[in-house]
Motif scaffolding. Structure first.
Motif, mmCIF file in Angstrom:
data_model
loop_
_atom_site.group_PDB
_atom_site.id
_atom_site.type_symbol
_atom_site.label_atom_id
_atom_site.label_comp_id
_atom_site.label_asym_id
_atom_site.label_seq_id
_atom_site.Cartn_x
_atom_site.Cartn_y
_atom_site.Cartn_z
ATOM 1 N N PHE A 1 -54.313 -72.948 -39.823
ATOM 2 C CA PHE A 1 -53.315 -73.822 -40.422
ATOM 3 C C PHE A 1 -52.824 -73.197 -41.720
ATOM 4 O O PHE A 1 -53.384 -72.231 -42.211
ATOM 5 N N PHE A 2 -51.813 -73.822 -42.287
ATOM 6 C CA PHE A 2 -51.538 -73.577 -43.684
ATOM 7 C C PHE A 2 -52.645 -74.296 -44.440
ATOM 8 O O PHE A 2 -53.446 -75.017 -43.843
ATOM 9 N N ALA A 3 -52.704 -74.154 -45.747
ATOM 10 C CA ALA A 3 -53.763 -74.813 -46.521
ATOM 11 C C ALA A 3 -53.732 -76.320 -46.271
ATOM 12 O O ALA A 3 -52.701 -76.965 -46.444
ATOM 13 N N LEU A 4 -54.854 -76.849 -45.829
ATOM 14 C CA LEU A 4 -54.942 -78.289 -45.581
ATOM 15 C C LEU A 4 -55.081 -79.011 -46.928
ATOM 16 O O LEU A 4 -55.871 -78.596 -47.769
ATOM 17 N N PRO A 5 -54.361 -80.102 -47.122
ATOM 18 C CA PRO A 5 -54.355 -80.760 -48.431
ATOM 19 C C PRO A 5 -55.685 -81.417 -48.810
ATOM 20 O O PRO A 5 -55.960 -81.583 -49.991
ATOM 21 N N ASP A 6 -56.502 -81.763 -47.842
ATOM 22 C CA ASP A 6 -57.757 -82.444 -48.148
ATOM 23 C C ASP A 6 -58.973 -81.566 -47.857
ATOM 24 O O ASP A 6 -60.069 -82.044 -47.639
ATOM 25 N N TRP A 7 -58.760 -80.276 -47.889
ATOM 26 C CA TRP A 7 -59.807 -79.278 -47.657
ATOM 27 C C TRP A 7 -60.717 -79.200 -48.869
ATOM 28 O O TRP A 7 -60.245 -79.202 -49.997
ATOM 29 N N ARG A 8 -62.004 -79.122 -48.648
ATOM 30 C CA ARG A 8 -62.953 -78.939 -49.743
ATOM 31 C C ARG A 8 -63.459 -77.502 -49.727
ATOM 32 O O ARG A 8 -63.706 -76.937 -48.673
ATOM 33 N N GLU A 9 -63.626 -76.937 -50.899
ATOM 34 C CA GLU A 9 -64.002 -75.533 -51.017
ATOM 35 C C GLU A 9 -65.431 -75.284 -50.542
ATOM 36 O O GLU A 9 -66.362 -75.970 -50.927
ATOM 37 N N ILE A 10 -65.572 -74.268 -49.709
ATOM 38 C CA ILE A 10 -66.875 -73.824 -49.230
ATOM 39 C C ILE A 10 -67.386 -72.776 -50.209
ATOM 40 O O ILE A 10 -66.684 -71.821 -50.538
ATOM 41 N N VAL A 11 -68.596 -72.963 -50.683
ATOM 42 C CA VAL A 11 -69.189 -72.055 -51.663
ATOM 43 C C VAL A 11 -70.199 -71.152 -50.958
ATOM 44 O O VAL A 11 -71.079 -71.631 -50.241
ATOM 45 N N TYR A 12 -70.055 -69.855 -51.180
ATOM 46 C CA TYR A 12 -70.996 -68.876 -50.624
ATOM 47 C C TYR A 12 -72.020 -68.566 -51.706
ATOM 48 O O TYR A 12 -71.712 -67.896 -52.686
#
Length: 165
Positions: free
Chosen positions: A106-117
């Motif tokens: 997708f394009f950037a999803l507006p309700d996406w939460r950042e995954i931390v590595y």
């Protein structure tokens, strides 16, 4: 459809796991507490059922995307997780990369939460992975609804229709 996603884990859930672990080890747990501990479904500890649920969601969403003509570089585990398995950092990072690969369709999803590595998996990051999987599914459902509106032989697509004027 896979089991319901869990993304509401709290510090209290983690504290409950620690409390039960202490009681079980000390031999002071009640029958109900032992059953809760052995049930393998406590939100405060990541266990085989959580890992299998995430893998099932990765497979479900990968298939859903492919049915819509998209592909994602998702790496699924082909054998179910068991209580004896211990996920390594590579396993966790593979899951993280797979969730991100689905989102990258997708394009950037507006309700996406950042995954931390990082070297840990805490309840916040477990919540993020399952939240993001849930958001992908919602957006995919919306994509399908929007595409169905514009199918052939509708007012929009017929000769002389809105899009073919």
């Amino acid at each position: 459809m896979p089991d319901k996603l869990i993304y509401d884990r709290t510090a209290a859930d983690v504290a409950r796991v620690n409390e039960l672990m202490r009681k079980v080890r000390a031999g002071s747990a009640t029958d109900a507490e032992r059953a809760e501990w052995l049930g393998g479904r406590m939100k405060g500890a990541w266990n085989a059922s959580d890992l299998n649920r995430i893998n099932d969601w990765l497979a479900y969403l990968t298939d859903f995307l492919e049915a819509q003509g998209y592909s994602a570089a998702v790496f699924l585990r082909h054998t179910p997780w068991t209580k004896a398995d211990f996920p390594t950092r590579n396993d966790i990072d593979r899951i993280r990369r797979s969730v991100e690969a689905l989102q990258n369709c997708f394009f950037a999803l507006p309700d996406w939460r950042e995954i931390v590595y990082n070297g840990t998996m805490n309840f916040d990051q477990a919540n993020v992975l399952e939240w993001d999987l849930g958001r992908i599914e919602i957006w995919l459902q919306e994509l399908v609804k929007a595409a169905n509106i514009r199918q052939a032989n509708t007012l929009f697509m017929q000769a002389g229709g809105v899009f073919n004027a």
